[in-house]
Write an enzyme that holds these catalytic residues in place. Structure first.
Site, PDB file in Angstrom:
ATOM      1  N   GLU A 481       0.803  -1.237   0.000  1.00  0.00           N
ATOM      2  CA  GLU A 481       0.000   0.000   0.000  1.00  0.00           C
ATOM      3  C   GLU A 481       0.827   1.273   0.000  1.00  0.00           C
ATOM      4  OE1 GLU A 481      -2.324  -0.780   3.584  1.00  0.00           O
ATOM      5  OE2 GLU A 481      -4.093  -0.821   2.332  1.00  0.00           O
TER       6      GLU A 481
HETATM    7  C1  BMA Z   1      -3.996  -3.267   5.234  1.00  0.00           C
HETATM    8  C2  BMA Z   1      -2.953  -4.317   5.149  1.00  0.00           C
HETATM    9  C3  BMA Z   1      -2.246  -4.605   6.429  1.00  0.00           C
HETATM   10  C4  BMA Z   1      -3.169  -4.433   7.581  1.00  0.00           C
HETATM   11  C5  BMA Z   1      -4.594  -4.529   7.142  1.00  0.00           C
HETATM   12  C6  BMA Z   1      -5.578  -4.348   8.247  1.00  0.00           C
HETATM   13  O1  BMA Z   1      -3.495  -2.022   5.415  1.00  0.00           O
HETATM   14  O2  BMA Z   1      -2.120  -4.074   4.112  1.00  0.00           O
HETATM   15  O3  BMA Z   1      -1.076  -3.895   6.584  1.00  0.00           O
HETATM   16  O4  BMA Z   1      -2.862  -5.363   8.530  1.00  0.00           O
HETATM   17  O5  BMA Z   1      -4.901  -3.569   6.187  1.00  0.00           O
HETATM   18  O6  BMA Z   1      -5.469  -3.055   8.798  1.00  0.00           O
END
Ligand code: BMA
Length: 930
Positions: A481
């Site tokens: 991300e």
């Molecule tokens: C996203 C993922 C993880 C995280 C999840 C829940 O941001 O990429 O990094 O654990 O959501 O928050």
């Protein structure tokens, strides 16, 4: 000369999908010698150690500590992470002091290790993900006591010291997501070891991967890593491969030792349906810097393709590579199991031809297997345990069985854990699970100084080469991300510095990593960030070809993939909040694990929804530091689960406190599953809409401890409601309802991800909760559903449809049945899918007691569930602790009178089958029962 396989090597091949044998060299597996574990910080600790292992595991085995995952041991065991630890071997007396060369090979040291042999300093390491190899020939030749010791420094302390170095990089305060231990971004260690929002923070240390002492005579080699790249002639990463071309197999071995100048590389390829048996000498041989490389062409007709599960068979071939010396002697042999497939991540601009077919302009973002688009159905994989050495092939087999049983064909192996072990790819190769793989960076920006980049380059080179031969390897992404979260945050917080921060991001993820991926592999696509708007242009005359699109978007066009997290319960089912993109690679909401899982980890007096222990195991939103009274953040996460359960479902209020806790946990799971179902249906319908949406990977597949998280599978393998519901909406052909919650517009669609068009029978019938059929326009008709497409069955408005009925007492039963073939299959199958729509939320609906009855037949090994009095919503078969199994179906709905047979698959059982007697059934109605 053909490289003939000796008997012994065939035995090895049978035992392992990738193993090695050597000429006259000797390899001592350091897992077979005795070790002790001590700490300079605690003179009283002196216990047996293991390789591979980690300090916490060895201390637990010697009962110095209890189960790290129990209760609040996460916090109680911080002292381990803040201490130094030393593994010391017994004298390695089997070694030959006069060998021509002696090498230490570590496949993984976690992380800051100082290695000593015979009392002399060998080296210091600083990257958990690199393979390290050291020449200790000189040391062993004058050694009295051949003892190996590996001292590990405290990773959290070293991370803090690294962050404090003069001139060290810093970032705007809100860019770096802080979980528990700070400064993870400065070090190359599993990022979730420092805490994450679904796991504990242990920052473990140890020789976590196999390690060896290698002794070689003159002119002999040890193969320490092997690259095999199988691609279509002319294939270039990021461009669609030409499926009419022959295959190229490029093989390259990394060795230690000395290679005779005239050494050659021979191969055999055996296996497949037609018992292929090819052998010969690799052409285009080059030898440079400890690396021997060659290639061959293989006729396209000679081999069968490898397909993911549900799209064809997983044909695998055994490849033997042998290094042959001047006297035709075999110096070393390595075995790899390979497959012939192209897997292409298509980010090319949408073509005029696609636009003419109704696809919105912009960029594609989907996968193609052997030239075919397909719908990627799956989830995100996190490290299945905080301690990787406990993750065995058997354990992953159970998990991957659930992946396949859950109708999933792809996992995104999330990027802040560890690179997957070979045995994980082996299983995926055999089972047809595509593994979108990532480099280990996430939820932070990273340094771009020379030393950091060089360290990463070594890591990437090793890992890309190690796993590239696996046909299940589907994709490489740079980090988690970063493009849609960290970069925009940096831009917002410090716009003046943003150009520099973006340039540093590109230095790492484009200029450093991309050329290494593309330099080693022509078969795998790469993108710098998991969630991304894709590339804008490619220029293959540059060292790395990618120019990212970022926010250079044209209105009306659709680009890239999406993620979606919305913790505002009233908006959960508002479809207008769901992202419209080409592929959904993350979306989710957390839920509680079952009572059975909580009982593994928490004392009986703590089994309350908001007990301190339960709350302190809720790490969402992230704790944000080392303060163990992070109860405030935890209360937000607990509140989100409570509010969503209260808003949408009858609220449990049971007199028995344990039953109440269990019902509450279960209700949070129903909301979670319901929310994911709405999104998966929305994304899959997108395959028929201008976004041409071709993938759904939800967050997250499985748990690494017993806690409130996004997982669909609990720590011991038990399925939550989510995994059953995902299995159901990942069926090839589904029927789903879509309600616009603002104006009550209502649609029903049938969607198929089969590769040929099918004719289907659909039935839509309204009932009240007692199961009486309402006269509201039942539909029974035949429709055609296109290949990888959908058909609208109904477009109306709920207020019109239910004008003569009370919406709180009206539910729509939907069913689609079709006969069709899975891709590359000759067998016609019947695909049936049932679904339910309720016009008001279940908390406002006129639920009745469905009078559920349950029986079990020892003859058929099936349960039968029947509703006797009314419609049963979210029927749930529950089973006691002591076994892990999954039912064929669960969390389904039933009309009165309709018997439902449910089989099951037992994964483990310590109850000698007695779990069957403890199975219970409930439905949402039971929440009303005190
Ligand atoms: C996203 C993922 C993880 C995280 C999840 C829940 O941001 O990429 O990094 O654990 O959501 O928050």
């Amino acid at each position: 000369m053909g490289a003939t396989m000796r008997r012994s090597t065939q035995a090895i091949l049978a035992a392992s999908a990738a193993s090695m044998v050597y000429g006259q060299g000797q390899v001592l597996d350091l897992g077979t010698v005795d070790w002790t574990l001590t700490s300079p910080n605690f003179s009283y600790i002196n216990v047996p150690g293991k390789v591979p292992s980690q300090v916490h595991l060895d201390l637990q085995a010697s009962k110095v500590i209890g189960d790290p995952l129990y209760a609040l041991n996460e916090f109680n065991l911080r002292w381990i992470a803040f201490s130094n630890w030393t593994y010391t071997s017994t004298p390695l007396t089997s070694l030959n002091a006069n060998a021509n060369s002696t090498w230490l090979v570590f496949n993984g040291l976690d992380t800051f290790a100082t290695v000593e042999f015979c009392g002399q300093h060998v080296a210091a390491t600083n990257n958990q993900f690199r393979q390290y190899y050291f020449d200790i020939t000189d040391i062993i030749s004058s050694c009295n006591s051949p003892v190996l010791s590996v001292n590990f420094g405290s990773a959290p302390i070293i991370a803090n010291a690294t962050a404090a170095l003069p001139g060290q990089e810093t970032w705007p305060w809100d860019v770096q997501q802080l979980y528990e231990f700070p400064n993870r971004e400065y070090i190359r260690k599993e990022q979730s070891d420092f805490g994450w929002d679904w796991g504990p923070a242990f920052a473990p240390a140890g020789i976590w991967q196999p390690a060896y002492v290698v002794q070689l005579p003159p002119n002999d080699v040890y193969i320490r890593n092997t690259l095999v790249d199988v691609y279509r002639e002319g294939q270039i990463n990021l461009l669609p491969p030409d499926q009419s071309k022959d295959w190229v197999l490029n093989a390259s071995i990394d060795y230690v030792g000395s290679l005779p100048a005239d050494a050659a590389l021979y191969y055999t390829i055996r296996g497949g349906n037609d018992l292929l048996d090819l052998s010969g000498r690799l052409a285009n041989l080059s030898s440079y810097g400890g690396r021997l490389t060659g290639s061959i062409a293989i006729s396209s007709d000679a081999v069968d393709l490898w397909w993911p599960v549900g799209m064809g068979s997983q044909t695998l071939y055994n490849l033997t590579l042998s290094v042959i010396g001047s006297r035709n002697n075999t110096l070393a042999t390595v075995f790899k199991r390979i497959g012939f497939r192209t897997i292409f991540n298509n980010q090319t601009p949408v073509s005029q031809q696609q636009i003419d077919l109704g696809v919105a302009p912009g960029g594609n973002w989907h996968f193609e297997i052997n030239g075919h688009e397909f719908y990627a159905k799956g989830s995100n994989f996190i490290p299945p345990d905080p301690f990787w050495p406990t993750v065995t092939k058997d354990r992953l087999q159970i998990l991957f069985d659930s992946v396949v049983d859950g109708n999933q064909n792809m996992l995104r192996v999330w990027s802040s854990g560890a690179y997957s072990p070979d045995f994980m790819y082996d299983l995926a190769d055999e089972m047809g699970i595509l593994l979108w793989s990532e480099f280990e960076f996430g939820c932070a920006l990273y340094p771009a100084d020379e030393a950091f980049l060089e360290n990463v380059a070594q890591e990437v080179e090793y890992q890309v080469r190690r796993v590239n031969h696996h046909p299940s390897l589907a994709y490489w992404a740079g980090g988690n991300e970063l493009e849609n979260l960290e970069l925009p945050l940096a831009n917002k917080s410090d716009p003046a510095r943003y150009p520099q921060l973006q340039a540093e991001y590109e230095t790492l993820f484009l200029d450093t990593i991309a050329p290494i991926v593309f330099g080693n592999s022509r078969s795998i696509s790469y993108s710098p960030s998991s969630t991304t708007n894709g590339w804008q242009s490619l220029d293959f005359s540059r060292r790395q070809p990618i120019t990212q699109r970022y926010n250079n978007l044209t209105v009306g066009s659709i680009y890239g993939n999406t993620d979606h997290y919305n913790y505002n319960p009233p908006q959960a089912f508002n479809m207008s909040t769901f992202p419209i993109g080409r592929f959904a690679n993350e979306f989710g909401y957390h839920s509680m694990p079952s009572l059975q899982s909580w009982q593994q980890a928490v004392d009986p007096e703590d089994l309350h929804f908001n007990s301190t222990v339960v709350m302190l195991r809720d790490h969402h939103p992230p704790a944000g530091g080392m303060n163990t009274s992070n109860i405030y953040n935890a209360s937000i996460g607990q509140g989100q689960m409570t509010m969503s359960a209260q808003l949408y479902y009858p609220v449990p209020n049971k007199t028995d406190s344990l039953a109440n806790f269990s019902a509450w946990c279960h209700t949070t799971q129903i909301f979670q599953a319901d929310f994911y179902k709405a999104q998966i249906e929305f994304y899959r319908r997108g395959s028929a809409l201008p976004e041409r949406q071709l993938g759904s990977l939800y967050w997250q597949l499985e748990d690494q401890w017993q806690a409130p998280t996004w997982a669909g599978i609990e720590y011991d393998g038990r399925w939550k409601v989510l995994h059953y519901v995902a299995k159901d909406v990942y069926e090839p052909v589904i029927i789903s309802a879509f309600l616009n919650i603002s104006n009550h517009d209502f649609e029903v669609w049938a969607v198929s991800d089969l590769w040929s068009s099918v004719s289907a029978k659909v039935n839509l019938t309204w009932y009240d909760w007692t199961g009486k059929q309402l006269d509201s326009n039942p539909i029974s008709e035949n429709v055609t559903i296109g290949a990888l497409n959908g058909t609208q069955i109904l477009s109306s408005n709920v207020d019109t449809l239910l004008a003569d009925h009370n919406p709180t007492n009206a539910i729509l039963a939907m069913e689609v049945t079709t006969h069709g073939k899975l891709p590359n299959s000759d067998t016609t199958q019947t695909f049936t899918h049932k679904n339910w729509f309720h016009a008001t939320s279940l908390s406002n609906s006129s639920l009745v007691d469905p009078g559920l009855e349950l029986s079990h037949s020892n003859e058929t090994s099936k349960f039968t569930v029947r509703a006797t009095k009314g419609v049963a919503a979210w029927v749930w078969l529950d089973y006691p602790s002591g076994a892990v199994l999954n039912f064929d179906a669960n969390a389904f709905w039933l009309l009165p009178g309709e018997p439902k047979e449910v089989g099951y698959k037992v994964k483990s059982d310590t109850t000698s089958g007695r779990w069957v007697d403890g199975v219970t059934v409930r439905s949402l109605w039971d929440n009303n029962v005190r």
